[in-house]
Design a protein around this motif. Structure first.
Motif, PDB file in Angstrom:
ATOM      1  N   THR A 315      -5.703   0.476   4.064  1.00 53.67           N
ATOM      2  CA  THR A 315      -4.808  -0.579   4.754  1.00 53.67           C
ATOM      3  C   THR A 315      -3.488  -1.359   4.614  1.00 53.67           C
ATOM      4  OG1 THR A 315      -6.765   0.196   6.730  1.00 53.67           O
ATOM      5  CG2 THR A 315      -4.400  -1.511   7.437  1.00 53.67           C
ATOM      6  N   LEU A 316      -4.330  -2.254   4.039  1.00 53.58           N
ATOM      7  CA  LEU A 316      -2.617  -3.376   3.210  1.00 53.58           C
ATOM      8  C   LEU A 316      -2.044  -2.702   2.290  1.00 53.58           C
ATOM      9  CD1 LEU A 316      -2.130  -5.608   2.728  1.00 53.58           C
ATOM     10  CD2 LEU A 316      -3.668  -6.196   0.542  1.00 53.58           C
ATOM     11  N   LEU A 317      -2.233  -1.497   1.531  1.00 52.99           N
ATOM     12  CA  LEU A 317      -1.724  -0.907   0.218  1.00 52.99           C
ATOM     13  C   LEU A 317      -1.065   0.884   1.134  1.00 52.99           C
ATOM     14  CD1 LEU A 317      -4.585  -0.130  -2.267  1.00 52.99           C
ATOM     15  CD2 LEU A 317      -2.223  -1.647  -2.336  1.00 52.99           C
ATOM     16  N   THR A 318      -1.853   1.245   2.193  1.00 49.55           N
ATOM     17  CA  THR A 318      -1.091   2.654   2.592  1.00 49.55           C
ATOM     18  C   THR A 318       0.034   2.136   4.060  1.00 49.55           C
ATOM     19  OG1 THR A 318      -2.502   2.989   3.481  1.00 49.55           O
ATOM     20  CG2 THR A 318      -2.656   4.398   1.089  1.00 49.55           C
ATOM     21  N   GLY A 319      -1.040   1.367   5.134  1.00 55.41           N
ATOM     22  CA  GLY A 319      -0.166   1.073   6.401  1.00 55.41           C
ATOM     23  C   GLY A 319      -0.806   1.976   6.855  1.00 55.41           C
ATOM     24  N   GLU A 320      -1.698   3.092   7.049  1.00 53.89           N
ATOM     25  CA  GLU A 320      -2.518   3.960   7.433  1.00 53.89           C
ATOM     26  C   GLU A 320      -3.888   3.380   9.329  1.00 53.89           C
ATOM     27  OE1 GLU A 320      -3.370   7.222   4.836  1.00 53.89           O
ATOM     28  OE2 GLU A 320      -4.719   6.277   5.505  1.00 53.89           O
ATOM     29  N   SER A 321      -3.772   3.396  10.181  1.00 52.64           N
ATOM     30  CA  SER A 321      -3.758   3.125  10.965  1.00 52.64           C
ATOM     31  C   SER A 321      -5.059   3.454  11.879  1.00 52.64           C
ATOM     32  CB  SER A 321      -2.963   1.702  12.034  1.00 52.64           C
ATOM     33  OG  SER A 321      -2.594   2.882  12.789  1.00 52.64           O
ATOM     34  N   LEU A 393      -5.530   8.134  -3.591  1.00 53.98           N
ATOM     35  CA  LEU A 393      -4.476   6.865  -3.139  1.00 53.98           C
ATOM     36  C   LEU A 393      -3.208   7.323  -3.765  1.00 53.98           C
ATOM     37  CD1 LEU A 393      -4.259   4.726  -2.060  1.00 53.98           C
ATOM     38  CD2 LEU A 393      -5.395   3.494  -4.093  1.00 53.98           C
ATOM     39  N   SER A 394      -3.180   7.909  -5.267  1.00 53.36           N
ATOM     40  CA  SER A 394      -2.105   8.577  -5.680  1.00 53.36           C
ATOM     41  C   SER A 394      -0.926   8.975  -5.200  1.00 53.36           C
ATOM     42  CB  SER A 394      -2.556   9.104  -7.063  1.00 53.36           C
ATOM     43  OG  SER A 394      -3.187   9.907  -7.072  1.00 53.36           O
ATOM     44  N   ALA A 395      -1.367  10.267  -4.733  1.00 54.15           N
ATOM     45  CA  ALA A 395      -0.248  11.015  -3.037  1.00 54.15           C
ATOM     46  C   ALA A 395       0.791   9.900  -2.131  1.00 54.15           C
ATOM     47  CB  ALA A 395      -0.869  12.115  -3.164  1.00 54.15           C
ATOM     48  N   LEU A 396      -0.435   8.824  -1.964  1.00 57.46           N
ATOM     49  CA  LEU A 396       0.266   7.642  -1.104  1.00 57.46           C
ATOM     50  C   LEU A 396       1.134   6.550  -1.081  1.00 57.46           C
ATOM     51  CD1 LEU A 396      -3.447   7.843   0.802  1.00 57.46           C
ATOM     52  CD2 LEU A 396      -2.113   9.323   1.327  1.00 57.46           C
ATOM     53  N   LEU A 401       1.915   0.241  -7.384  1.00 61.81           N
ATOM     54  CA  LEU A 401       0.173  -0.446  -6.106  1.00 61.81           C
ATOM     55  C   LEU A 401      -0.517   0.170  -6.587  1.00 61.81           C
ATOM     56  CD1 LEU A 401       2.278   0.018  -2.740  1.00 61.81           C
ATOM     57  CD2 LEU A 401       1.485  -2.113  -3.836  1.00 61.81           C
ATOM     58  N   LEU A 402      -0.546   1.167  -7.240  1.00 64.54           N
ATOM     59  CA  LEU A 402      -2.078   1.535  -8.012  1.00 64.54           C
ATOM     60  C   LEU A 402      -2.388   0.763  -9.237  1.00 64.54           C
ATOM     61  CD1 LEU A 402      -1.495   5.897  -8.852  1.00 64.54           C
ATOM     62  CD2 LEU A 402      -2.302   4.514  -6.599  1.00 64.54           C
ATOM     63  N   ALA A 403      -1.602   0.253 -10.090  1.00 62.93           N
ATOM     64  CA  ALA A 403      -1.667  -0.633 -10.350  1.00 62.93           C
ATOM     65  C   ALA A 403      -2.316  -2.534  -9.675  1.00 62.93           C
ATOM     66  CB  ALA A 403      -0.919  -1.428 -11.184  1.00 62.93           C
ATOM     67  N   CYS A 404      -1.846  -2.827  -8.330  1.00 61.97           N
ATOM     68  CA  CYS A 404      -2.514  -3.598  -7.799  1.00 61.97           C
ATOM     69  C   CYS A 404      -3.779  -3.475  -7.010  1.00 61.97           C
ATOM     70  CB  CYS A 404      -1.346  -3.662  -6.510  1.00 61.97           C
ATOM     71  SG  CYS A 404      -0.105  -3.940  -7.203  1.00 61.97           S
ATOM     72  N   ALA A 405      -4.239  -2.472  -6.472  1.00 66.28           N
ATOM     73  CA  ALA A 405      -5.149  -2.152  -6.517  1.00 66.28           C
ATOM     74  C   ALA A 405      -6.798  -1.959  -7.838  1.00 66.28           C
ATOM     75  CB  ALA A 405      -6.015  -0.531  -5.892  1.00 66.28           C
ATOM     76  N   ALA A 406      -6.081  -1.212  -8.959  1.00 66.99           N
ATOM     77  CA  ALA A 406      -7.079  -1.364  -9.860  1.00 66.99           C
ATOM     78  C   ALA A 406      -7.023  -3.337 -10.128  1.00 66.99           C
ATOM     79  CB  ALA A 406      -6.299  -0.922 -10.760  1.00 66.99           C
ATOM     80  N   ALA A 407      -6.542  -3.647 -10.157  1.00 68.69           N
ATOM     81  CA  ALA A 407      -6.464  -4.856 -10.640  1.00 68.69           C
ATOM     82  C   ALA A 407      -7.435  -6.185  -9.487  1.00 68.69           C
ATOM     83  CB  ALA A 407      -5.381  -6.025 -10.840  1.00 68.69           C
ATOM     84  N   ASN A 541       2.209  -8.251  -5.885  1.00 64.46           N
ATOM     85  CA  ASN A 541       3.199  -8.389  -4.791  1.00 64.46           C
ATOM     86  C   ASN A 541       2.885  -6.747  -4.487  1.00 64.46           C
ATOM     87  OD1 ASN A 541       5.964  -8.244  -3.588  1.00 64.46           O
ATOM     88  ND2 ASN A 541       6.350  -8.698  -6.142  1.00 64.46           N
ATOM     89  N   LEU A 542       3.025  -6.641  -3.484  1.00 61.16           N
ATOM     90  CA  LEU A 542       3.132  -5.329  -2.757  1.00 61.16           C
ATOM     91  C   LEU A 542       4.563  -5.199  -1.791  1.00 61.16           C
ATOM     92  CD1 LEU A 542      -0.414  -6.122  -0.832  1.00 61.16           C
ATOM     93  CD2 LEU A 542       0.067  -5.124  -2.762  1.00 61.16           C
ATOM     94  N   SER A 543       5.793  -5.440  -2.181  1.00 60.17           N
ATOM     95  CA  SER A 543       6.922  -5.627  -1.747  1.00 60.17           C
ATOM     96  C   SER A 543       7.552  -4.490  -2.676  1.00 60.17           C
ATOM     97  CB  SER A 543       7.420  -6.943  -1.662  1.00 60.17           C
ATOM     98  OG  SER A 543       8.800  -6.192  -1.292  1.00 60.17           O
ATOM     99  N   ALA A 544       8.347  -3.638  -2.009  1.00 59.70           N
ATOM    100  CA  ALA A 544       8.508  -2.481  -2.631  1.00 59.70           C
ATOM    101  C   ALA A 544      10.050  -2.902  -3.215  1.00 59.70           C
ATOM    102  CB  ALA A 544       8.969  -1.001  -1.426  1.00 59.70           C
TER     103      ALA A 544
END
Length: 594
Positions: A315-321, A393-396, A401-407, A541-544
């Motif tokens: 949810t944090l990475l994609t904003g899906e709800s 997740l790579s399609a979203l 952000l994939l690097a953030c998720a991995a860490a 850092n999750l900012s675009a």
């Protein structure tokens, strides 16, 4: 050779040895409800049983089904296999698990083809390969959760011999092997267990039909049937652990829960073999009893999946709800912080998705609970495959952000779990697919997928046909991707993170509650999170588009790895400058670690 079968209500049982031998079986004088017969048979001999003159059926304890779940069984002599690599096992603490599906890990879809890719996994730094179910299921291709022969191995993958060669090869590369097993139901195609005895019950229902009889009359033998199959894979195939599918659907009202009996048997076998065998449960209950020791009146399972960590991170990475993400969407940073410290987000709090309170606290008071009991992941076969289009997740989200998720996954306090292909940001989807040979189950599966999609607010018209061969073909990994941009960069990042985890073994033995997640939402600038886990600091850092200025708890922190190293740095005031959509790992200097 002695043939045995449990058929407690039968008046007569006949052993059929193909092509043309039939022999009456006699009731056992020792074990009530069992039938026995001696007959000459060697490895590979085909046979079956008929009960009270009925059709010839496969052995419920069949070790091999060469013609599929409904065909005759075949004798397997496990002693004929020659293991090449002596193996003492790998314990769960310190593990990095890698989940793969044999049928789509390669285009060939076999154990042999998967074994050829084991050097990639060894170089990645994972410790255990977790195979989705390998027991026989209808047709050639499927997820494997509709098996009906829990002692056997799917023939198109390579059968019993092929699985042994895969496990042996994995051990040769220093990798353990975990097998996903299904004890909560049996598939509909080729399921003749009810003709032999009370394996199923009408007292409960599961999402897949009748429940397995774990607590009614005859359940002693049913439990022994499932436990025996679990021990056989750990013993005869030298697997290191088992992942238990959806244990929340195991209906069991007995004083000793089936899971406790199973974990006791596995611990006993581990002590006998000298190998650190383990069980990992998938549970939707958020119940700490699942992994609590049996001496504390728990079930003694060694670890469990933690969907709350996944849901908060996703949810944090994609904003899906939608669906179950709704409970996490209001404050995903806060939810993720809760799972980092306490494992469960839902530990008795209200769940809007369920319309009630859900779960219990893992560590009430000062109780010390090992963090490795809870698996952390950003993707799994369920979380990808149960999406309408099987989008990863790579399609979203973008690569940063994939690097953030991995860490956050690989350096989390829990045991990390990766899903095949995520280490290079695979662009191939992973869809739900089946190969049912009977029209009834095929149509029922299609209806079920459409209902599930509607429950998550998606259009039923967009649900692909699971029986379409293209569903499986499109789900096969593209092994040319890891060698080219942008996948190669992400793969190298994953390798660096696994190396960091192994370089800090303290992470594997820390109790829950010692790790913390600081965070800042969009209101205060660029959204960021900072995971403090032992000596390591993991910043994301999750900012675009905004650089984050992250205050560090230590003014003396050494930068160990960064997704964007040229733009990442630590200022003299102990502030980390982190570019958009990137992550970094730091280590607090030894003088401040204490």
């Amino acid at each position: 050779m002695l043939f045995e079968v449990w058929a407690p209500d039968a008046a007569r049982v006949t052993l059929h040895l193909f092509p043309d031998t039939a022999r009456a079986m006699a009731p056992s004088r020792v074990h009530r409800g069992w039938w026995q017969a001696e007959a000459p048979a060697r490895d590979g001999a085909h046979y079956g049983f008929s009960v009270d003159g009925g059709p010839v059926r496969p052995d419920p304890r069949s070790r091999r089904q060469p013609d599929g779940p409904g065909g005759p069984s075949a004798v397997v002599d496990h002693d004929t296999f020659r293991w090449r690599h002596p193996w003492r096992g790998l314990p769960l603490p310190g593990a990095v698990l890698y989940e793969l599906h044999t049928g789509t890990f390669t285009a060939e879809g076999t154990f042999e083809a998967a074994a050829a890719r084991l050097p990639h996994l060894a170089a990645l730094g994972v410790t255990h390969v977790e195979l989705l179910p390998v027991c026989p299921f209808p047709g050639t291709h499927g997820w494997g959760y509709d098996g009906v022969a829990p002692w056997a191995v799917h023939e198109p993958y390579g059968g019993p011999e092929g699985l042994k060669r895969f496990v042996d090869a994995a051990h040769g590369h220093g990798l353990g092997v975990v097998l996903d097993v299904v004890h909560n139901h049996f598939g509909p195609s080729g399921n003749h267990l009810a003709e032999f005895g009370p394996y199923l019950t009408d007292r409960y229902r599961t999402p897949w039909g009748k429940a397995v009889n774990l607590d009614g009359p005859g359940s002693d033998e049913v439990r022994a049937y499932l436990i025996g199959s679990a021990l056989a894979f750990l013993r005869d195939y030298q697997a290191d652990g088992l992942r238990l599918d959806a244990v929340h659907t195991l209906a069991d009202s007995r004083a000793e829960h089936f899971l406790a009996e199973l974990s006791d048997a596995v611990d006993t076998l581990g002590a006998h073999t000298g190998r650190p065998l383990f069980l990992i449960a998938e549970s939707d209950l958020n119940d700490p009893r699942t992994t609590a020791p049996r001496t504390a009146h728990g079930h003694g399972v060694h670890a469990q999946w933690n969907d709350d960590f996944h849901h908060a991170l996703h949810t944090l990475l994609t904003g899906e709800s939608h669906g179950y993400y709704a409970d996490f969407a209001h404050a995903p940073c806060t939810a993720l912080a809760k799972t980092v410290t306490d494992a469960f987000f839902h530990d008795g709090r209200y769940s809007s998705f369920r319309g009630r309170r859900h779960g219990r606290p893992v560590r009430p008071g000062a109780t010390a609970v090992p963090a490795h009991r809870f698996l952390a992941y950003a993707q799994t076969h369920d979380q990808v495959g149960n999406r309408t289009r099987g989008d990863r997740l790579s399609a979203l989200v973008p690569p940063g952000l994939l690097a953030c998720a991995a860490a956050l996954v690989l350096l989390a306090p829990g045991t990390p779990l990766l899903f095949m292909g995520e280490e290079w940001g695979a662009r191939t989807p992973w869809r739900y697919f089946t190969d049912h040979t009977e029209p009834g189950p095929a149509e029922a599966v299609g209806r079920g997928r459409r209902r599930e999609s509607a429950a998550h607010g998606r259009s039923q018209d967009q649900v692909p046909d699971p029986q379409d061969p293209a569903a499986r073909e499109s789900s096969c990994l593209d092994w040319s991707e890891p060698e080219r941009a942008p996948h190669a960069r992400l793969l190298e990042w994953y390798r660096s993170l696994t190396a960091l985890r192994h370089a800090h073994p303290i992470l594997a033995h820390a109790p829950l509650g010692q790790a913390h997640l600081d965070h800042q939402g969009t209101a205060g600038g660029a959204p960021w999170v900072l995971l403090r886990n032992g000596p390591l600091l993991v910043a994301a850092n999750l900012s675009a588009g905004r650089t984050a200025e992250i205050p560090l708890p230590s003014a003396h922190s050494a930068l160990l790895a960064a997704w964007s190293p040229e733009e990442t740095g630590v200022g003299g005031a102990g502030v980390l400058r982190l570019p958009p959509e990137s992550a970094a790992v730091l280590r607090r200097q030894a003088r401040e670690d204490g």
